[in-house]
Motif scaffolding. Structure first.
Motif, PDB file in Angstrom:
ATOM      1  N   CYS A 288     170.271  35.991  79.345  1.00  0.00           N
ATOM      2  CA  CYS A 288     169.168  36.294  80.254  1.00  0.00           C
ATOM      3  C   CYS A 288     169.307  37.727  80.763  1.00  0.00           C
ATOM      4  CB  CYS A 288     169.138  35.324  81.442  1.00  0.00           C
ATOM      5  SG  CYS A 288     168.699  33.646  80.967  1.00  0.00           S
ATOM      6  N   CYS A 293     169.240  35.059  87.112  1.00  0.00           N
ATOM      7  CA  CYS A 293     168.051  34.419  86.549  1.00  0.00           C
ATOM      8  C   CYS A 293     168.020  32.944  86.944  1.00  0.00           C
ATOM      9  CB  CYS A 293     168.087  34.534  85.021  1.00  0.00           C
ATOM     10  SG  CYS A 293     166.614  33.879  84.217  1.00  0.00           S
ATOM     11  N   HIS A 295     165.856  30.931  85.599  1.00  0.00           N
ATOM     12  CA  HIS A 295     165.307  30.288  84.395  1.00  0.00           C
ATOM     13  C   HIS A 295     164.017  29.539  84.700  1.00  0.00           C
ATOM     14  CE1 HIS A 295     169.441  31.179  83.482  1.00  0.00           C
ATOM     15  NE2 HIS A 295     169.871  30.175  84.216  1.00  0.00           N
ATOM     16  N   CYS A 301     163.999  35.815  80.504  1.00  0.00           N
ATOM     17  CA  CYS A 301     164.837  34.608  80.496  1.00  0.00           C
ATOM     18  C   CYS A 301     165.042  34.106  79.064  1.00  0.00           C
ATOM     19  CB  CYS A 301     164.207  33.508  81.349  1.00  0.00           C
ATOM     20  SG  CYS A 301     165.130  31.965  81.265  1.00  0.00           S
ATOM     21  N   ALA A 302     166.276  34.076  78.632  1.00  0.00           N
ATOM     22  CA  ALA A 302     166.593  33.695  77.256  1.00  0.00           C
ATOM     23  C   ALA A 302     166.385  32.195  77.025  1.00  0.00           C
ATOM     24  CB  ALA A 302     168.029  34.074  76.930  1.00  0.00           C
TER      25      ALA A 302
HETATM   26 ZN    ZN Z   1     167.142  32.648  82.383  1.00  0.00          ZN
END
Ligand code: ZN
Ligand code: GDP
Length: 370
Positions: A288, A293, A295, A301-302
């Motif tokens: 991220c 983050c 999320h 955001c990964a």
């Molecule tokens: Zn994230």
């Protein structure tokens, strides 16, 4: 039935541990039954012994979970004559250990069975189906060091698509799990169980009430096994009679830890296990853009990117977001548990002391001390 140590699951590692601690007159015994005061065990000749816990092993256990349990290998000193008991002098380190939270109020860890190779979870693609609960099972099994096998039973009641969808989803949750679609009443499922019941392997069957565990086990036991004269109210069929947890050596090879009490399984887990079961998502979180983050719609955001790219199951993402909540609940419960345990310890210490006084006295007598 002629059996030897290997049939009972003995291996080189146990042998090494045994050689390290054994004194003359000690022999390896696998515990098959917990009678509370005594244990039932099988020795190298497949001969059933009734063995007593020595005071030392009892004292060395810092909690109930460390006491010998069904499935454990122990070193037993045979009584010198008919009047002296066979004593458990040591418990060999467990190569796997399947445990849960104790049913009812107490939240102590309870060992279901030690040294189990395969845990078979029975569920269905209908009312019992619950991926979140299965996730917990998978985490427990992973932690225990056993292999996970799933039977999606009662397949006759649901469409092929529904059964297959359940299978696919569970397979995604745990790529290592071996998953089968079965119908116990159509005599499918038995073959699957037998596949894992091979020489030296210990198998246990768990799952919610009503999913078909008894049906399967009764089929497995066939005519060789004891049936009750009473019948099950709902099925009209006899149920087998084990009331306590018991390790049964199967005629065809392998061992089954039968768990009638498992009909009401409660998951026992901890923060570490929960985190481990989401390690893939935690790995993503490393990617991220921002360290803090959340999320939840944050830029870069990964995790959300992975959901959008179909690389992460949205439901799994949802349960990841609930993880903090889960952990908070768990910790709250743990605190309560600790308080309860302290109270319990004070109380049980007295009971323990009383039971133990008898045992220690017996041991002293054995050693010829006053
Ligand atoms: Zn994230
Ligand atoms: P347990 O509580 O897990 O031991 O479940 P049981 O073995 O007692 O089964 C509960 C009920 O489900 C019984 O009425 C069984 O006959 C029924 N049952 C078990 N397996 C199947 C199956 O594969 N298909 C269907 N239709 N019913 C099943």
């Amino acid at each position: 039935m002629e059996i030897d140590l290997q049939d009972l699951g003995w291996n080189e590692e146990f042998q090494r541990e045994f050689d390290r601690i054994a004194k003359p007159g000690w022999e390896p015994v696998r515990l098959i039954r917990d009678n509370k005061i005594t244990y039932g065990g099988l020795n190298a000749e497949g001969y059933e012994l009734e063995v007593l816990l020595s005071g030392k092993v009892y004292h060395d256990a810092s909690c109930d979970a460390e006491l010998p349990a069904v499935g454990d290998w122990v070193a037993v000193e045979q009584g010198k004559d008919e009047d002296t008991d066979d004593m458990i002098r040591a418990r060999l380190p467990r190569q796997s250990c399947f445990s849960r939270k104790e049913p009812g109020k107490s939240s102590q860890e309870q060992v279901i069975a030690a040294n189990v190779d395969v845990v078979v979870v029975v569920t269905d693609a209908g009312p019992d189906y619950n991926p979140r609960r299965m996730e917990r099972y998978f985490a427990l099994i992973e932690r225990s060091g056993s292999r996970a096998v799933v039977l999606i039973n009662k397949s006759d009641l649901f469409s092929d698509e529904q059964n297959q969808a359940a299978k696919d989803e569970l397979q995604l949750l745990n790529p290592k799990a071996e998953i089968f679609i079965t119908s116990a009443i159509e005599q499918e499922g038995l073959d699957v169980l037998k596949r894992f019941l091979v020489r030296g392997q210990t198998v246990t069957v768990v799952g919610s009430s009503g999913v078909g565990k008894s049906t399967l086990i009764n089929q497995l036991m066939g005519e060789d096994y004891q049936f009750t004269s009473e019948t099950n109210e709902t099925t009209g069929k006899g149920r087998h009679t084990t009331t306590a947890r018991e390790l049964i050596v199967m005629e065809g090879g392998g061992m089954l830890v039968d768990n009638p009490g498992m009909r009401e399984i409660q998951m026992w887990t901890d923060e570490k296990t929960l985190r481990e079961s989401f390690s893939d998502v935690f790995d993503l979180a490393e990617e991220c853009k921002f360290h803090d983050c959340k999320h939840r719609g944050d830029k870069g955001c990964a995790i959300q990117a992975a959901v959008e790219a179909d690389e992460l199951d949205p439901e799994r993402y949802e349960s990841f977001l609930r993880l903090d909540e889960e952990i908070a609940t768990l910790n709250k419960r743990k605190k309560r548990r600790q308080m309860a345990a302290e109270k319990w310890a004070k109380r049980s210490h007295r009971v323990k002391a009383r039971n133990l006084a008898d045992r220690i006295e017996l041991e002293r007598e054995e050693r010829g001390e006053e």
